[in-house]
Design an enzyme around this catalytic site. Structure first.
Site, PDB file in Angstrom:
ATOM      1  N   GLY A  12      10.056   2.902   8.771  1.00 14.91           N
ATOM      2  CA  GLY A  12       9.749   4.167   9.437  1.00 14.91           C
ATOM      3  C   GLY A  12       9.125   5.202   8.535  1.00 14.91           C
ATOM      4  N   THR A  13       8.365   4.784   7.522  1.00 12.01           N
ATOM      5  CA  THR A  13       7.742   5.780   6.645  1.00 12.01           C
ATOM      6  C   THR A  13       6.683   6.581   7.395  1.00 12.01           C
ATOM      7  OG1 THR A  13       6.206   4.108   5.807  1.00 12.01           O
ATOM      8  CG2 THR A  13       8.190   4.502   4.508  1.00 12.01           C
ATOM      9  N   ASN A  14       5.917   5.920   8.248  1.00  9.16           N
ATOM     10  CA  ASN A  14       4.931   6.655   9.036  1.00  9.16           C
ATOM     11  C   ASN A  14       5.605   7.487  10.123  1.00  9.16           C
ATOM     12  OD1 ASN A  14       2.135   6.211   8.088  1.00  9.16           O
ATOM     13  ND2 ASN A  14       2.779   4.077   8.232  1.00  9.16           N
ATOM     14  N   MET A  88       5.226  -3.790  14.766  1.00 11.52           N
ATOM     15  CA  MET A  88       4.715  -5.109  14.407  1.00 11.52           C
ATOM     16  C   MET A  88       4.827  -6.097  15.570  1.00 11.52           C
ATOM     17  SD  MET A  88       3.662  -4.262  11.536  1.00 11.52           S
ATOM     18  CE  MET A  88       3.025  -5.837  11.003  1.00 11.52           C
ATOM     19  N   ILE A  90       2.253  -7.937  18.680  1.00 10.04           N
ATOM     20  CA  ILE A  90       0.956  -8.117  19.329  1.00 10.04           C
ATOM     21  C   ILE A  90       1.193  -7.856  20.811  1.00 10.04           C
ATOM     22  CG2 ILE A  90      -0.861  -9.751  19.928  1.00 10.04           C
ATOM     23  CD1 ILE A  90      -0.309 -11.131  17.233  1.00 10.04           C
ATOM     24  N   LEU A  91       0.521  -6.846  21.331  1.00  9.94           N
ATOM     25  CA  LEU A  91       0.755  -6.412  22.702  1.00  9.94           C
ATOM     26  C   LEU A  91      -0.182  -7.132  23.673  1.00  9.94           C
ATOM     27  CD1 LEU A  91       1.138  -2.687  21.747  1.00  9.94           C
ATOM     28  CD2 LEU A  91       2.960  -4.162  22.600  1.00  9.94           C
ATOM     29  N   ASN A 103      -3.064   3.123  17.446  1.00  8.05           N
ATOM     30  CA  ASN A 103      -2.427   2.313  16.416  1.00  8.05           C
ATOM     31  C   ASN A 103      -2.972   2.701  15.047  1.00  8.05           C
ATOM     32  OD1 ASN A 103      -0.854   0.113  15.355  1.00  8.05           O
ATOM     33  ND2 ASN A 103      -2.714  -1.100  15.215  1.00  8.05           N
ATOM     34  N   HIS A 105      -3.732   1.171  11.374  1.00  7.30           N
ATOM     35  CA  HIS A 105      -3.933  -0.136  10.737  1.00  7.30           C
ATOM     36  C   HIS A 105      -4.384   0.063   9.288  1.00  7.30           C
ATOM     37  CE1 HIS A 105      -4.459  -4.438  10.704  1.00  7.30           C
ATOM     38  NE2 HIS A 105      -5.571  -4.252  10.035  1.00  7.30           N
TER      39      HIS A 105
END
Length: 185
Positions: A12-14, A88, A90-91, A103, A105
């Protein structure tokens, strides 16, 4: 007030960066959702009094079933924007056709789509590397680019130093992208 739902999977750094730069100023994050019951970001969200929902992908028989439950959960919060910040998964089109999401990246897309982008970028011959914020689409890491920022790779950097540069850029451009989008909407 604009409302954001943040999706994350790890430390959870972002997410912590968004809490500091957006939530504490605007109270915008109405929920943080994770697919990982052990995610470090859970404590960061709770410390900021943000509701946390844990939707473990291992409890579902397929990606589509998970995405359907995720869409339903997100809709309960009626967000203006969904932000994937280290989510993480893939939707599938079950998600991408119904949810307006961006998102983060850790490469200059279209280079190094998918997992392990930092390591692949670091090991590559590319001299210019960076970070991309893009709209989530049905194709993995292929949505319209919102913002990119690059830097010139230093051949003497270790993977840790290279990763730190990526994180620094992530922490700069994700909040900028969110503010831009929410002002325009």
């Amino acid at each position: 007030m604009k409302k954001i739902v943040a999706l994350f999977s790890g430390e959870g750094t972002n997410l912590a960066n968004l809490i500091e730069k957006i939530h504490l100023k605007h109270g915008a994050i109405v929920c943080a959702i994770t697919n990982n019951p052990e995610a470090g970001g859970i404590a960061k969200a709770r410390a900021a009094h943000i509701p946390v929902e844990i939707l473990d992908h291992r409890d579902f028989e397929s990606r589509e079933a998970y995405d359907s439950a995720l869409v339903e959960l997100i809709r309960e919060y009626n967000p203006d924007l969904v932000v994937l910040c280290g989510f993480m998964r893939i939707l599938t089109s079950v998600f991408t056709s119904q949810i307006r999401a961006i998102n983060l990246h850790p490469s200059l897309l279209p280079a190094f789509k998918g997992a392990h982008a930092i390591e692949r970028s670091f090991k590559s011959e590319e001299q210019v590397c960076g970070v991309t914020v893009h709209w989530v689409s049905e194709e993995l890491d292929a949505g319209e680019i919102i913002l990119q920022k690059s830097f010139t790779k230093n051949s003497s950097d270790t993977l840790e130093e290279f990763s730190a540069k990526i994180r620094e850029i992530e922490h700069e451009i994700l909040p900028l992208s969110i503010i831009k989008i929410l002002k325009e909407s």
